[in-house]
Design a protein around this motif. Structure first.
Motif, PDB file in Angstrom:
ATOM      1  N   ARG A  97      12.089 -36.208  51.831  1.00  0.00           N
ATOM      2  CA  ARG A  97      12.112 -37.072  50.648  1.00  0.00           C
ATOM      3  C   ARG A  97      10.975 -38.081  50.615  1.00  0.00           C
ATOM      4  NH1 ARG A  97      17.328 -40.053  50.190  1.00  0.00           N
ATOM      5  NH2 ARG A  97      18.119 -38.871  51.925  1.00  0.00           N
ATOM      6  N   ASN A  98      10.461 -38.486  51.750  1.00  0.00           N
ATOM      7  CA  ASN A  98       9.505 -39.601  51.794  1.00  0.00           C
ATOM      8  C   ASN A  98       8.101 -39.221  52.231  1.00  0.00           C
ATOM      9  OD1 ASN A  98      11.289 -42.066  51.234  1.00  0.00           O
ATOM     10  ND2 ASN A  98      12.450 -40.905  52.744  1.00  0.00           N
ATOM     11  N   LEU A  99       7.882 -37.988  52.609  1.00  0.00           N
ATOM     12  CA  LEU A  99       6.578 -37.572  53.125  1.00  0.00           C
ATOM     13  C   LEU A  99       5.453 -37.861  52.139  1.00  0.00           C
ATOM     14  CD1 LEU A  99       4.826 -36.150  55.257  1.00  0.00           C
ATOM     15  CD2 LEU A  99       5.385 -33.989  54.126  1.00  0.00           C
ATOM     16  N   LYS A 100       5.600 -37.419  50.900  1.00  0.00           N
ATOM     17  CA  LYS A 100       4.523 -37.587  49.916  1.00  0.00           C
ATOM     18  C   LYS A 100       4.232 -39.055  49.618  1.00  0.00           C
ATOM     19  CE  LYS A 100       5.055 -33.152  47.617  1.00  0.00           C
ATOM     20  NZ  LYS A 100       5.436 -32.461  46.382  1.00  0.00           N
ATOM     21  N   SER A 101       5.267 -39.860  49.483  1.00  0.00           N
ATOM     22  CA  SER A 101       5.024 -41.270  49.143  1.00  0.00           C
ATOM     23  C   SER A 101       4.363 -42.019  50.304  1.00  0.00           C
ATOM     24  CB  SER A 101       6.303 -41.964  48.701  1.00  0.00           C
ATOM     25  OG  SER A 101       7.253 -41.950  49.718  1.00  0.00           O
ATOM     26  N   ASP A 115      17.271 -45.882  65.155  1.00  0.00           N
ATOM     27  CA  ASP A 115      18.438 -46.706  65.485  1.00  0.00           C
ATOM     28  C   ASP A 115      18.212 -48.189  65.180  1.00  0.00           C
ATOM     29  OD1 ASP A 115      16.522 -46.717  67.583  1.00  0.00           O
ATOM     30  OD2 ASP A 115      18.023 -47.472  68.987  1.00  0.00           O
ATOM     31  N   GLN A 116      16.948 -48.586  64.990  1.00  0.00           N
ATOM     32  CA  GLN A 116      16.621 -49.975  64.679  1.00  0.00           C
ATOM     33  C   GLN A 116      16.593 -50.253  63.178  1.00  0.00           C
ATOM     34  OE1 GLN A 116      12.986 -50.905  66.727  1.00  0.00           O
ATOM     35  NE2 GLN A 116      13.861 -50.508  68.738  1.00  0.00           N
ATOM     36  N   PHE A 117      16.737 -49.213  62.361  1.00  0.00           N
ATOM     37  CA  PHE A 117      16.781 -49.397  60.916  1.00  0.00           C
ATOM     38  C   PHE A 117      18.104 -50.068  60.575  1.00  0.00           C
ATOM     39  CE2 PHE A 117      17.892 -47.699  56.635  1.00  0.00           C
ATOM     40  CZ  PHE A 117      16.933 -48.418  55.928  1.00  0.00           C
ATOM     41  N   ARG A 118      18.016 -51.291  60.018  1.00  0.00           N
ATOM     42  CA  ARG A 118      19.204 -52.092  59.764  1.00  0.00           C
ATOM     43  C   ARG A 118      19.820 -51.832  58.392  1.00  0.00           C
ATOM     44  NH1 ARG A 118      15.576 -56.074  62.159  1.00  0.00           N
ATOM     45  NH2 ARG A 118      14.983 -56.519  60.023  1.00  0.00           N
ATOM     46  N   GLY A 119      19.101 -51.160  57.534  1.00  0.00           N
ATOM     47  CA  GLY A 119      19.628 -50.879  56.204  1.00  0.00           C
ATOM     48  C   GLY A 119      19.532 -52.039  55.237  1.00  0.00           C
ATOM     49  N   THR A 120      18.736 -53.059  55.574  1.00  0.00           N
ATOM     50  CA  THR A 120      18.574 -54.208  54.677  1.00  0.00           C
ATOM     51  C   THR A 120      17.609 -53.913  53.538  1.00  0.00           C
ATOM     52  OG1 THR A 120      16.845 -55.129  56.096  1.00  0.00           O
ATOM     53  CG2 THR A 120      19.111 -55.891  56.482  1.00  0.00           C
ATOM     54  N   CYS A 121      16.920 -52.785  53.607  1.00  0.00           N
ATOM     55  CA  CYS A 121      16.017 -52.340  52.549  1.00  0.00           C
ATOM     56  C   CYS A 121      16.126 -50.820  52.466  1.00  0.00           C
ATOM     57  CB  CYS A 121      14.579 -52.767  52.837  1.00  0.00           C
ATOM     58  SG  CYS A 121      13.858 -52.016  54.326  1.00  0.00           S
ATOM     59  N   LYS A 122      15.470 -50.263  51.479  1.00  0.00           N
ATOM     60  CA  LYS A 122      15.471 -48.807  51.365  1.00  0.00           C
ATOM     61  C   LYS A 122      14.682 -48.208  52.530  1.00  0.00           C
ATOM     62  CE  LYS A 122      16.118 -47.961  46.538  1.00  0.00           C
ATOM     63  NZ  LYS A 122      15.743 -47.043  45.491  1.00  0.00           N
ATOM     64  N   ILE A 123      15.039 -47.007  52.894  1.00  0.00           N
ATOM     65  CA  ILE A 123      14.354 -46.324  54.003  1.00  0.00           C
ATOM     66  C   ILE A 123      12.872 -46.143  53.674  1.00  0.00           C
ATOM     67  CG2 ILE A 123      14.852 -43.956  53.267  1.00  0.00           C
ATOM     68  CD1 ILE A 123      15.262 -44.922  56.882  1.00  0.00           C
ATOM     69  N   SER A 124      12.551 -45.930  52.395  1.00  0.00           N
ATOM     70  CA  SER A 124      11.151 -45.744  51.999  1.00  0.00           C
ATOM     71  C   SER A 124      10.337 -47.014  52.230  1.00  0.00           C
ATOM     72  CB  SER A 124      11.059 -45.302  50.543  1.00  0.00           C
ATOM     73  OG  SER A 124      11.734 -46.220  49.706  1.00  0.00           O
ATOM     74  N   VAL A 125      10.937 -48.174  52.000  1.00  0.00           N
ATOM     75  CA  VAL A 125      10.256 -49.449  52.254  1.00  0.00           C
ATOM     76  C   VAL A 125      10.026 -49.599  53.759  1.00  0.00           C
ATOM     77  CG1 VAL A 125      10.467 -51.961  52.116  1.00  0.00           C
ATOM     78  CG2 VAL A 125      11.189 -50.548  50.190  1.00  0.00           C
ATOM     79  N   TRP A 126      11.029 -49.281  54.544  1.00  0.00           N
ATOM     80  CA  TRP A 126      10.911 -49.361  55.999  1.00  0.00           C
ATOM     81  C   TRP A 126       9.795 -48.441  56.495  1.00  0.00           C
ATOM     82  CZ3 TRP A 126      12.843 -45.880  60.018  1.00  0.00           C
ATOM     83  CH2 TRP A 126      12.877 -46.452  61.294  1.00  0.00           C
ATOM     84  N   LEU A 127       9.739 -47.220  55.952  1.00  0.00           N
ATOM     85  CA  LEU A 127       8.696 -46.271  56.354  1.00  0.00           C
ATOM     86  C   LEU A 127       7.310 -46.772  55.965  1.00  0.00           C
ATOM     87  CD1 LEU A 127      10.489 -42.942  55.408  1.00  0.00           C
ATOM     88  CD2 LEU A 127       9.908 -43.709  57.726  1.00  0.00           C
ATOM     89  N   CYS A 128       7.186 -47.362  54.774  1.00  0.00           N
ATOM     90  CA  CYS A 128       5.880 -47.898  54.359  1.00  0.00           C
ATOM     91  C   CYS A 128       5.460 -49.081  55.229  1.00  0.00           C
ATOM     92  CB  CYS A 128       5.902 -48.282  52.878  1.00  0.00           C
ATOM     93  SG  CYS A 128       5.771 -46.838  51.785  1.00  0.00           S
ATOM     94  N   GLN A 129       6.431 -49.845  55.692  1.00  0.00           N
ATOM     95  CA  GLN A 129       6.101 -50.940  56.611  1.00  0.00           C
ATOM     96  C   GLN A 129       5.580 -50.377  57.936  1.00  0.00           C
ATOM     97  OE1 GLN A 129       9.752 -53.177  56.698  1.00  0.00           O
ATOM     98  NE2 GLN A 129       9.043 -54.582  55.112  1.00  0.00           N
TER      99      GLN A 129
END
Length: 165
Positions: free
Chosen positions: A10-14, A45-59
């Protein structure tokens, strides 16, 4: 594992597009995209879910890009000099470089979401629509947040003109 494959698909292209706009290099964007997903897999396991997964990946992607820039900063002066040497006014180039450095320092001192939205919009050159999807907010929210970040940076630079950024 299936969950991560879905995240990847889902997030590869973005993530790739984000890194391509940030780096300007398809090869580097591809390499850093793979690094981003490897890091994400290791630290899921450190993804807290406070933002979308796509935002976390872009960070993660942004930090991977900045880390790459730090490791390869020996390449930057040569590239920068080429651009400056082609300009008529070398003094203006030095001022521009100093201004960019100051803006970068100020940007890192901004609170979220201003820092992230401004980085994605201005440095990552993502559209308001893309950023709104990343944050799950409206395009108007993105424009206002980016505008406020710009004003904060301008205030900290000591100017109030719209042409500074």
């Amino acid at each position: 594992m299936d969950e991560f494959e879905e995240i990847y698909t889902r997030n590869l292209k973005s993530v790739y597009r984000f890194l391509l706009k940030l780096s300007g290099s398809p090869d580097l964007a591809e390499e850093l995209t793979q690094e981003t997903f490897c890091l994400a897999f290791e630290h899921l396991d450190q993804f807290r879910g406070t933002c979308k997964i796509s935002v976390w990946l872009c960070q993660i992607a942004k930090h991977s890009y900045y880390a790459w820039c730090q490791k390869n900063k020996a390449l930057a002066p040569e590239e920068s000099l080429e651009g400056y040497m082609s300009r008529d006014n070398v003094e203006a180039a030095v001022v521009d470089a100093d201004q960019r450095r100051r803006i970068h320092e100020i940007l890192h001192g901004l609170a979220e979401p201003y820092k992230e939205v401004f980085t994605l919009r201005v440095m990552g050159e993502l559209s308001c629509r893309d950023i709104s999807r990343l944050f799950g907010k409206s395009e108007s929210w993105v424009r206002v947040t980016c505008y406020r970040a710009k004003r904060m940076i301008q205030e900290r630079l000591g100017g109030d003109g719209d042409d500074e950024l």
